[in-house]
Each structure stands twice: as structure tokens, then as C-alpha cells.
Write a protein that holds these residues in place. Structure first.
Motif, short mmCIF file in Angstrom:
data_model
loop_
_atom_site.label_atom_id
_atom_site.label_comp_id
_atom_site.label_asym_id
_atom_site.label_seq_id
_atom_site.Cartn_x
_atom_site.Cartn_y
_atom_site.Cartn_z
N GLY A 109 0.79 -1.22 0.00
CA GLY A 109 0.00 0.00 0.00
C GLY A 109 0.83 1.27 0.00
O GLY A 109 0.35 2.34 0.39
N LEU A 110 2.07 1.17 -0.46
CA LEU A 110 2.96 2.33 -0.48
C LEU A 110 2.84 3.09 -1.80
O LEU A 110 2.46 2.52 -2.82
CB LEU A 110 4.41 1.88 -0.27
CG LEU A 110 4.70 1.04 0.97
CD1 LEU A 110 6.19 0.71 1.04
CD2 LEU A 110 4.25 1.74 2.23
N THR A 111 3.21 4.35 -1.75
CA THR A 111 3.30 5.12 -2.99
C THR A 111 4.56 4.70 -3.72
O THR A 111 5.45 4.04 -3.15
CB THR A 111 3.36 6.63 -2.70
OG1 THR A 111 4.57 6.91 -1.99
CG2 THR A 111 2.15 7.09 -1.89
N ARG A 112 4.67 5.11 -4.97
CA ARG A 112 5.87 4.79 -5.75
C ARG A 112 7.12 5.36 -5.06
O ARG A 112 8.15 4.70 -4.97
CB ARG A 112 5.74 5.36 -7.16
CG ARG A 112 6.90 5.00 -8.06
CD ARG A 112 6.63 5.41 -9.46
NE ARG A 112 5.55 4.55 -9.96
CZ ARG A 112 4.90 4.78 -11.07
NH1 ARG A 112 5.19 5.81 -11.81
NH2 ARG A 112 3.94 3.96 -11.47
N LYS A 113 7.00 6.57 -4.55
CA LYS A 113 8.13 7.22 -3.87
C LYS A 113 8.50 6.48 -2.58
O LYS A 113 9.68 6.28 -2.29
CB LYS A 113 7.76 8.68 -3.57
CG LYS A 113 8.89 9.50 -3.03
CD LYS A 113 8.45 10.96 -2.87
CE LYS A 113 9.58 11.79 -2.32
NZ LYS A 113 9.19 13.19 -2.17
N GLU A 114 7.50 6.05 -1.82
CA GLU A 114 7.77 5.31 -0.58
C GLU A 114 8.40 3.96 -0.87
O GLU A 114 9.33 3.53 -0.17
CB GLU A 114 6.47 5.12 0.21
CG GLU A 114 5.95 6.38 0.85
CD GLU A 114 4.57 6.22 1.44
OE1 GLU A 114 4.33 6.82 2.50
OE2 GLU A 114 3.73 5.49 0.86
N LYS A 129 14.92 -6.73 10.26
CA LYS A 129 14.66 -7.89 11.09
C LYS A 129 13.23 -7.86 11.63
O LYS A 129 12.71 -8.88 12.05
CB LYS A 129 15.67 -7.97 12.22
CG LYS A 129 17.09 -8.16 11.69
CD LYS A 129 18.03 -8.55 12.78
CE LYS A 129 19.46 -8.72 12.36
NZ LYS A 129 19.86 -8.65 11.04
N SER A 130 12.62 -6.70 11.62
CA SER A 130 11.22 -6.56 12.03
C SER A 130 10.63 -5.36 11.30
O SER A 130 11.36 -4.50 10.79
CB SER A 130 11.11 -6.36 13.54
OG SER A 130 11.42 -5.04 13.89
N LEU A 131 9.32 -5.31 11.27
CA LEU A 131 8.67 -4.18 10.61
C LEU A 131 9.00 -2.87 11.32
O LEU A 131 9.02 -1.82 10.68
CB LEU A 131 7.15 -4.39 10.56
CG LEU A 131 6.69 -5.54 9.67
CD1 LEU A 131 5.17 -5.68 9.73
CD2 LEU A 131 7.14 -5.35 8.24
N ILE A 145 2.47 0.78 6.91
CA ILE A 145 3.03 -0.52 7.28
C ILE A 145 2.22 -1.10 8.43
O ILE A 145 1.83 -2.27 8.42
CB ILE A 145 4.52 -0.42 7.66
CG1 ILE A 145 5.35 0.13 6.49
CG2 ILE A 145 5.06 -1.75 8.17
CD1 ILE A 145 5.38 -0.74 5.27
N GLU A 146 1.96 -0.29 9.42
CA GLU A 146 1.20 -0.72 10.59
C GLU A 146 -0.20 -1.22 10.18
O GLU A 146 -0.67 -2.23 10.69
CB GLU A 146 1.08 0.44 11.59
CG GLU A 146 0.42 0.09 12.89
CD GLU A 146 1.21 -0.89 13.74
OE1 GLU A 146 0.57 -1.66 14.47
OE2 GLU A 146 2.46 -0.89 13.69
N ALA A 147 -0.82 -0.54 9.24
CA ALA A 147 -2.17 -0.91 8.80
C ALA A 147 -2.19 -2.26 8.07
O ALA A 147 -3.20 -2.94 8.06
CB ALA A 147 -2.74 0.18 7.90
N ARG A 148 -1.06 -2.64 7.48
CA ARG A 148 -1.01 -3.89 6.71
C ARG A 148 -0.08 -4.92 7.34
O ARG A 148 0.36 -5.86 6.67
CB ARG A 148 -0.56 -3.58 5.29
CG ARG A 148 -1.58 -2.74 4.56
CD ARG A 148 -1.21 -2.60 3.12
NE ARG A 148 -2.18 -1.77 2.46
CZ ARG A 148 -2.82 -2.15 1.37
NH1 ARG A 148 -2.61 -3.31 0.85
NH2 ARG A 148 -3.70 -1.34 0.82
N LYS A 149 0.18 -4.78 8.62
CA LYS A 149 1.15 -5.65 9.28
C LYS A 149 0.80 -7.13 9.23
O LYS A 149 1.68 -7.97 9.31
CB LYS A 149 1.38 -5.21 10.72
CG LYS A 149 0.20 -5.40 11.62
CD LYS A 149 0.47 -4.90 13.00
CE LYS A 149 -0.79 -5.05 13.87
NZ LYS A 149 -0.55 -4.53 15.19
#
Length: 171
Positions: A109-114, A129-131, A145-149
Motif C-alpha cells: 500500500g505504499l506510494t511509488r516514492k515510498e 529484522k522486524s517491521l 506498514i502498521e495498517a497492513r502488518k
């Protein structure tokens, strides 16, 4: 019986360290999970990911292809246990350490830049090693990242377990 399909999933079930604090629920298959999966990583880390039954089947087959040792009955018990206690909608998790830009955008769910920032950071800093490590990525909105963990993991490949007798093991 578990299909012997080889899916390009990930090198081990080494998941988020935060999941290690979780305990595995009791139930049929828990002992087999700890025995079979615990040779290479903490079995408790599987609590970090929620997959479909087919996703878990793919993970198990991937582990078998990489040298996981156990009987057909043990692998079937592990599949049943994971599918019962850690069922989700994802067919497989995305390994941030191996993901390309397109996967980071579509699954993460990231943008191209992210996505580009994650790849650049990963190349400079090495594997996460972890998110939680992704909080260090400049220009990344960690809330995504948190939303799709439940669909994302970070891990590095671990060496395969030492060989064991083949007469009692799955090929």
C-alpha cells in the motif's frame, strides 16, 4: 496430504519479533509446529501473520523445499493448526527484504516514492529484522506498514537445519 507445490514465498517462518511475545494457543498440532518449525526459528513468531489455508500450505511446502524435516502427518498437523489459529485473508505474506517496488506498492500500500525509499534504505542498511525497522526509512509513512502488518514480514534466510535420517522424514 499437503501438495508438494513449490511457491516462491520466503526463506523461513521467521516473523516479527513482537510476535515472539505472543504465546501459541493450545490445540492439536501445536507440538508438531514447535518440533518441526522450531529447528530454524521461534515457532511463536508464526502468530504475526494471518494467511489463508492455501497460503499456509504454500509456506509449509516452501519450508519443505528448503529442507524442513518432518513426517507427512506432522506437516498436516502443522497446516491444520496454523489454518485454525492463524487464519486470514492473505494468500501469502510479503517479505519486505525481497519485495520489489511493484509489490511494495500493491501489497504494502505504499506510494511509488515510498516503495523506492524502502528499496534504497534496504540496499544501504541491509535486511530488516522486524517491521519496526522500517520506521527508520526516510519518507515512509509507517502508518501504512502498521495498517497492513498482517500481510507483511521482514526476515533473512536462515541456514537449513542439519540433515536427519531420511527413512522417517518427508522427501
Amino acid at each position: 496430504m499437503i501438495k508438494q507445490a513449490t511457491l516462491v514465498l520466503f526463506a523461513s517462518l521467521t516473523f516479527l519479533p513482537a510476535a515472539a511475545a505472543q504465546t501459541l494457543p493450545d490445540g492439536p498440532g501445536k507440538a508438531e509446529l514447535q518440533k518441526v518449525c522450531g529447528l530454524c526459528h521461534q515457532a511463536e513468531r508464526s502468530a504475526a501473520v494471518r494467511l489463508t489455508r492455501e497460503g499456509w500450505d504454500g509456506v509449509i511446502n516452501s519450508m519443505i523445499a528448503r529442507g524442513a524435516r518432518g513426517t507427512d502427518a506432522e506437516f498436516a498437523a502443522v497446516l491444520d493448526y496454523l489454518s485454525t489459529h492463524f487464519l486470514g485473508e492473505a494468500p501469502r505474506p510479503l517479505n519486505i527484504n525481497r519485495a520489489n517496488n511493484l509489490d511494495l506498492e500493491s501489497v504494502g500500500g505504499l506510494t511509488r516514492k515510498e516503495a523506492a525509499a524502502v528499496v534504497k534504505w534496504r540496499e544501504a542498511a541491509g535486511a530488516c529484522k522486524s517491521l519496526e525497522d522500517l520506521k527508520k526509512v526516510p519518507g515512509l509513512d509507517y502508518k501504512k506498514i502498521e495498517a497492513r502488518k498482517d500481510f507483511l514480514i521482514c526476515f533473512e534466510a536462515v541456514p537449513p537445519p542439519p540433515p536427519v535420517k531420511k527413512d522417517k522424514q518427508r522427501p
